[in-house]
Write an enzyme that holds these catalytic residues in place. Structure first.
Site, PDB file in Angstrom:
ATOM      1  N   ASP A  84     -11.304   1.093   9.754  1.00 19.44           N
ATOM      2  CA  ASP A  84     -11.039   2.387  10.400  1.00 19.44           C
ATOM      3  C   ASP A  84     -11.775   2.491  11.737  1.00 19.44           C
ATOM      4  O   ASP A  84     -11.292   3.152  12.656  1.00 19.44           O
ATOM      5  CB  ASP A  84     -11.444   3.519   9.457  1.00 19.44           C
ATOM      6  CG  ASP A  84     -10.633   3.464   8.179  1.00 19.44           C
ATOM      7  OD1 ASP A  84      -9.394   3.572   8.273  1.00 19.44           O
ATOM      8  OD2 ASP A  84     -11.216   3.262   7.100  1.00 19.44           O
ATOM      9  N   GLU A 103     -13.111  -3.375  -1.877  1.00 18.70           N
ATOM     10  CA  GLU A 103     -13.147  -4.121  -0.608  1.00 18.70           C
ATOM     11  C   GLU A 103     -14.552  -4.669  -0.370  1.00 18.70           C
ATOM     12  O   GLU A 103     -14.710  -5.819   0.064  1.00 18.70           O
ATOM     13  CB  GLU A 103     -12.738  -3.207   0.546  1.00 18.70           C
ATOM     14  CG  GLU A 103     -11.266  -2.829   0.502  1.00 18.70           C
ATOM     15  CD  GLU A 103     -10.867  -1.776   1.527  1.00 18.70           C
ATOM     16  OE1 GLU A 103      -9.670  -1.660   1.801  1.00 18.70           O
ATOM     17  OE2 GLU A 103     -11.742  -1.056   2.043  1.00 18.70           O
TER      18      GLU A 103
HETATM   19  C1  5RP Z   1      -8.664   0.917   3.125  1.00 13.71           C
HETATM   20  C2  5RP Z   1      -9.299   0.477   4.393  1.00 13.71           C
HETATM   21  C3  5RP Z   1      -8.407   0.055   5.506  1.00 13.71           C
HETATM   22  O1  5RP Z   1      -8.763  -1.219   5.922  1.00 13.71           O
HETATM   23  C4  5RP Z   1      -8.570   1.019   6.653  1.00 13.71           C
HETATM   24  O2  5RP Z   1      -8.332   2.336   6.197  1.00 13.71           O
HETATM   25  C5  5RP Z   1      -7.625   0.694   7.808  1.00 13.71           C
HETATM   26  O3  5RP Z   1      -6.321   0.976   7.433  1.00 13.71           O
HETATM   27  P1  5RP Z   1      -5.078   0.618   8.343  1.00 13.71           P
HETATM   28  O4  5RP Z   1      -4.995  -0.875   8.402  1.00 13.71           O
HETATM   29  O5  5RP Z   1      -3.911   1.241   7.607  1.00 13.71           O
HETATM   30  O6  5RP Z   1      -5.302   1.237   9.699  1.00 13.71           O
HETATM   31  O7  5RP Z   1     -10.490   0.416   4.530  1.00 13.71           O
HETATM   32  O8  5RP Z   1      -9.607   1.382   2.211  1.00 13.71           O
END
Ligand code: 5RP
Length: 218
Positions: A84, A103
Site C-alpha cells: 500500500d 503475508e
Molecule cells: C493485501 C496487501 C496488498 O499487497 C496491498 O493492499 C496492495 O494491494 P494492491 O496490489 O491491490 O494495490 O497488503 O493485504
C-alpha cells in the site's frame, strides 16, 4: 498508462526472479493477482506456491498451480507481493486487503522478498495510508485505547473478517518516522496479532511500474 497498467508491468518484471524448481510464496491483492496470471505462463518451472490468503490460493488453483502448506515446504526462495506504501529503503505498509498476517509469515519464511507496485505507492514517510492492524475480536476496545495513547486514530474496518477470524483496525493520523520501532511497539500490545508495517523484514527489491518503464530499487 493507468495505475493498473503500472501494476501489471511491475508484476511481469517479477517473473525474472522466479527460480527454476522449488516453491515460492505469493501475496494478495490486485498487483499480486497480475503476478499470479503471469506466473501461470511459466508454471512448469515451479513445484508449487504458498498462498498468503484464501483468495490467492483460489486464484493459483484456478491456474493449475499447486498450492502448498508452508509447514510442508520449509524456507522459500522467493516471496512476491504488492504494498500500500513503500519507502525508498523498502519499508512497507501492507494489509489494505486484510491479509497482512499471513503475508508477514510468508515474507518472514522467504529468503528474498520482491515487492511489486505502481509508482504511486512510493512515499518518503509511511503513514498517509491508514495502517492496518489485525486484532483478536475481544481485544478491540483495549487495543484501540492503546493506539489512541500512541497518537493514532483507529477505525474498525466494517463488515470485515480476516482469513484468521479476526478484525482489522485501520489506524489514521500516523507519521511513521521510525517504522521498525513502531512495528515492534504495536506488536507488543496484547491482543494485536500483527500490524501492517513490514520494516523489520521489508522488501529486498522494489519493482515500481511507471509510465517510463519498471523502476528497480535498489
Ligand atoms: C493485501 C496487501 C496488498 O499487497 C496491498 O493492499 C496492495 O494491494 P494492491 O496490489 O491491490 O494495490 O497488503 O493485504
Amino acid at each position: 498508462m493507468t495505475q493498473d497498467d503500472m501494476k501489471k508491468a511491475a508484476a511481469e518484471a517479477a517473473l525474472e526472479f522466479v527460480p527454476r524448481g522449488g516453491v515460492i510464496g505469493v501475496g494478495t491483492g490486485s498487483t499480486a493477482n497480475h503476478f499470479i496470471d503471469c506466473l501461470a505462463t511459466v508454471k512448469g518451472r515451479l513445484d508449487g506456491a504458498v498462498a498468503s490468503s484464501v483468495a490467492t490460493a483460489e486464484r493459483l488453483k484456478r491456474h493449475g498451480i499447486p498450492v502448498m502448506d508452508l509447514n510442508e515446504v520449509g524456507a522459500l526462495a522467493l516471496y512476491v507481493d504488492g504494498a500500500d506504501e513503500a519507502t525508498p529503503h523498502r519499508a512497507l505498509i501492507k494489509g489494505g486487503g486484510g491479509a497482512l498476517t499471513r503475508e508477514k509469515i510468508v515474507a518472514a519464511a522467504s529468503r528474498s522478498f520482491v515487492c511489486i507496485a505502481d509508482e504511486g505507492k512510493l512515499v518518503d514517510v509511511l503513514g498517509r495510508f491508514p495502517l492496518p492492524i489485525e486484532v483478536i475480536p475481544m481485544a478491540r476496545g483495549f487495543v484501540a485505547r492503546e493506539i489512541v495513547a500512541l497518537g493514532g486514530e483507529p477505525v474498525l474496518r466494517q463488515g470485515f473478517q480476516t482469513d484468521n477470524g479476526n478484525i482489522i483496525l485501520d489506524v489514521h493520523g500516523l507519521k511513521i518516522l521510525d517504522p521498525v520501532a513502531l512495528e515492534e511497539r504495536l506488536n507488543n500490545i496484547t491482543g494485536v496479532v500483527t500490524n501492517g508495517l513490514f520494516a523489520r523484514r521489508g522488501a529486498d527489491i522494489l519493482l515500481l511500474g511507471t509510465p517510463q518503464g519498471v523502476r528497480r530499487l535498489p
